[in-house]
Structure formats: structure tokens, C-alpha cells
Scaffold this motif. Structure first.
Motif: not given
Length: 343
Positions: A224, A265, A270, A323
Motif C-alpha cells: 500500500r 493510500h 491519496k 478518503d
């Protein structure tokens, strides 16, 4: 300061009796479990797409998203096995902010854990009964897994939890695939040790019981991205990163080597639109190296009805309150593109 023990919550068995899984639904779950585990065991060459909202905040919007996803999932089912994200509890770095439906069934109301436990079970049950989906959720609290154990198809252990002993031991007793994320520091040995622990049998304390687990042969890695010493996001989804992970798997001698690539992520910093490019890049790497193709079992994507994110209280239907996510049109087109380019 002290803890105020507000009330005793019903045990999972009591909640399961109130919101039961019928024999027919249990058969659907059993088949889904077999299909998903077959991918991780190398018995199926289908590609996993673990996809959905960053957080499941609004049941109506989640079900609307699910109905759209079901139609596309059926169209690409010859190549792709879709596992919807229904993430009902969210880790908070500082402890502040929306912690998910488990804490707040209504994001604008005060926390109510009893209503939350019922709400998350009802949501996962709707996904199974309405669409035949067993979904993915994050195991933020190991003791709460049993409230959903007869509904889930996939469990993720987050970057902040992967080094925790209880998460590792409970994962060893779970009968469905569990993905271990690399920690926020990026240290892959932490993740690999977590997978090793989850694949072994253990005796441990769980919900007041002495438990003996048999080990989870489908415990696997999730890449990630991570944050370096200067606070910069560093991605680890590239060809070289996956090749390095393949080498690590060889050193650890684990069962069923596998990785899911998290397209958001730290991998995307992001920047949610980057998930489109990253997903295509991962499929390209997979298509050009047989070792990588066998290792990379799928991609994790954050997606909802509307692009981006909103603040709690803005009330834009189907838009993330955590998010930012890909909107539906971009999501649909990306799924078709992945299906078309998979080898």
C-alpha cells in the motif's frame, strides 16, 4: 482519568440469532469462499478486484453502489472476481475523526456501539442477500470479527495493526483469506513476519476463551506504499517492488505466495485519480512476467458513486466522507479496461 463501562454489549452469537444467515445464503457464502481461496491457492487464474468506498457510511448509497457493481461484476466474471469493500470501522492516526459505522451508524450523531454492531451486520447481510456478495472489511478490532464471521469473504489487516500480536494470532484462526498490509514505515519484514504468524497455529486468548488455531494458508501481503523519514509518500506497486517481494517470499518459504496491490493510500499519495494509472501499471507488470503474474492476485481500489470526498454534513449522496474515491463512471470504465487487458 478512568474508563466508564457504559453497558454490556450482546455477544456475537446473540446478534447472529437476531440477524441470521439462512441456509441458502450460507451456501452462497461457502461457494464464494471456495472461489476466493482458489485464487490465492493458485487453483484459479481469476483476478481479484477488492473495490468500494473508503468507508461504508450511508447504507442506501452503499447498496446503490453495490447494485451497479453487481451488473458489471457479472459482465466480467469470466476474468475477474469482484469483492466489494464494505469497511465499517476506520483507523484514525490521532484517534480523532469518523471511526466508521461500527462507532457511528449516523456520522452526525454521537457514537453508539450497540446500534453500530447491528448496523454493520445488517449492511453485510444486505450485500449477501440482495446481491450474493460476500465483502471485504478491515479487522480493526479482532474481538469484533465474530459479529461478521459468517458473512465476510475477505479480511484486511491495516498498516497500523499489522505488527500487533492479537491481529496476527486471530488471523491464524480465520477461515477466509486475510491480507496483511505493509506498515506505514514500509518495512516489508514486518509484513512478512505477520504473514508467517498468521499461517502458523497458535494458542491464544480470545473473547474470554482459550483458543487453538490451525493457521491460515491464505494469509498474504498487501502493498500500500509507505511514508519515509521526511514524511514523503513512497509507492511500492512498481515492477521492481513486486519482483523484490517475490524474492522475499522465496526466503520465507510461506504457503501460497500472493499479493494484493492497494492502488490508493501512499501508493497514490491519496490522489484518487492516480488509481486508474496505477491499476493499469500493475496489470502491465503482471502481463510481462510470469512470476509476477502468479504472485499478484488482484488490486484494491477505493471507489464510490461520486468522485472525491466531502466533509461530514455536506450530504452529497454517494460521496466519501473519508478518503477521496473514484466515481462510478471512472470505476466502471476502469473495470472494463482491466478485464480487456488481463492475460
Amino acid at each position: 482519568m478512568s474508563m466508564d463501562f457504559k453497558r454490556k454489549l450482546p455477544i456475537p452469537q446473540e446478534i447472529k440469532k437476531q440477524y441470521p444467515v439462512t441456509e441458502e445464503l450460507a451456501k452462497i457464502k461457502a461457494q464464494r469462499d471456495a472461489d476466493i481461496k482458489a485464487v490465492f491457492r493458485g487453483e484459479s487464474d481469476k483476478f481479484l478486484l477488492i473495490i468500494g468506498p473508503c468507508s461504508a457510511d450511508n447504507p442506501d448509497a452503499v447498496m446503490e453502489y453495490m447494485s451497479r457493481l453487481k451488473r458489471v461484476a457479472d459482465e466480467v466474471s469470466d476474468k475477474i472476481l469482484v469483492i466489494p469493500r464494505v469497511y465499517t470501522n476506520k483507523p484514525r492516526t490521532t484517534g480523532d475523526g469518523y471511526k466508521g459505522m461500527l462507532h457511528q451508524p449516523n456520522p452526525e450523531s454521537q457514537p453508539d456501539m450497540l446500534k453500530g454492531v447491528i448496523a454493520i451486520r445488517d449492511l453485510h447481510l444486505q450485500a449477501l442477500s440482495n446481491f450474493g456478495f460476500t465483502c471485504a472489511d478491515e479487522m480493526l478490532y479482532p474481538e469484533n470479527y465474530r459479529y461478521l464471521s459468517d458473512l465476510l469473504g475477505y479480511v484486511a489487516i491495516g498498516a497500523r495493526s499489522v505488527e500487533n500480536q492479537q491481529h496476527r494470532l486471530v488471523s491464524s484462526g480465520i477461515s477466509i483469506p486475510v491480507g496483511m498490509k505493509n506498515p506505514t514505515s514500509g518495512d516489508l519484514t514486518v509484513m512478512m513476519n505477520s504473514i508467517m504468524a498468521a499461517q502458523h497455529s497458535h494458542t491464544y486468548l480470545y473473547r474470554g476463551w482459550e483458543v487453538v488455531s490451525s493457521g491460515n494458508d491464505c494469509a498474504h501481503a498487501i502493498l500500500r506504499g509507505y511514508m519515509d523519514f521526511a514524511g514523503r509518500n513512497i509507492s511500492n506497486y512498481h515492477y521492481e517492488d513486486i519482483a523484490h517481494l517475490a524474492e522475499l517470499y522465496g526466503e520465507y518459504n510461506l504457503q501460497n505466495p500472493a499479493v494484493i496491490i492497494d492502488a490508493n493510500h501512499a501508493n497514490s499519495s491519496k490522489k484518487y485519480l492516480e488509481q486508474i494509472r496505477i491499476s493499469k501499471d500493475v496489470v502491465y507488470s503482471r502481463n510481462h512476467n510470469s512470476d509476477i503474474r502468479h504472485l499478484v492476485k488482484g488490486i484494491m481500489i477505493e471507489s464510490y458513486i461520486e468522485d472525491g470526498a466531502q466533509k461530514i454534513g455536506e450530504h452529497i449522496y454517494g460521496k466519501s466522507i473519508t478518503d477521496p474515491c473514484l466515481g462510478w463512471e471512472k470505476t466502471k470504465n476502469l473495470i472494463y479496461k482491466i478485464a480487456d487487458t488481463l492475460e
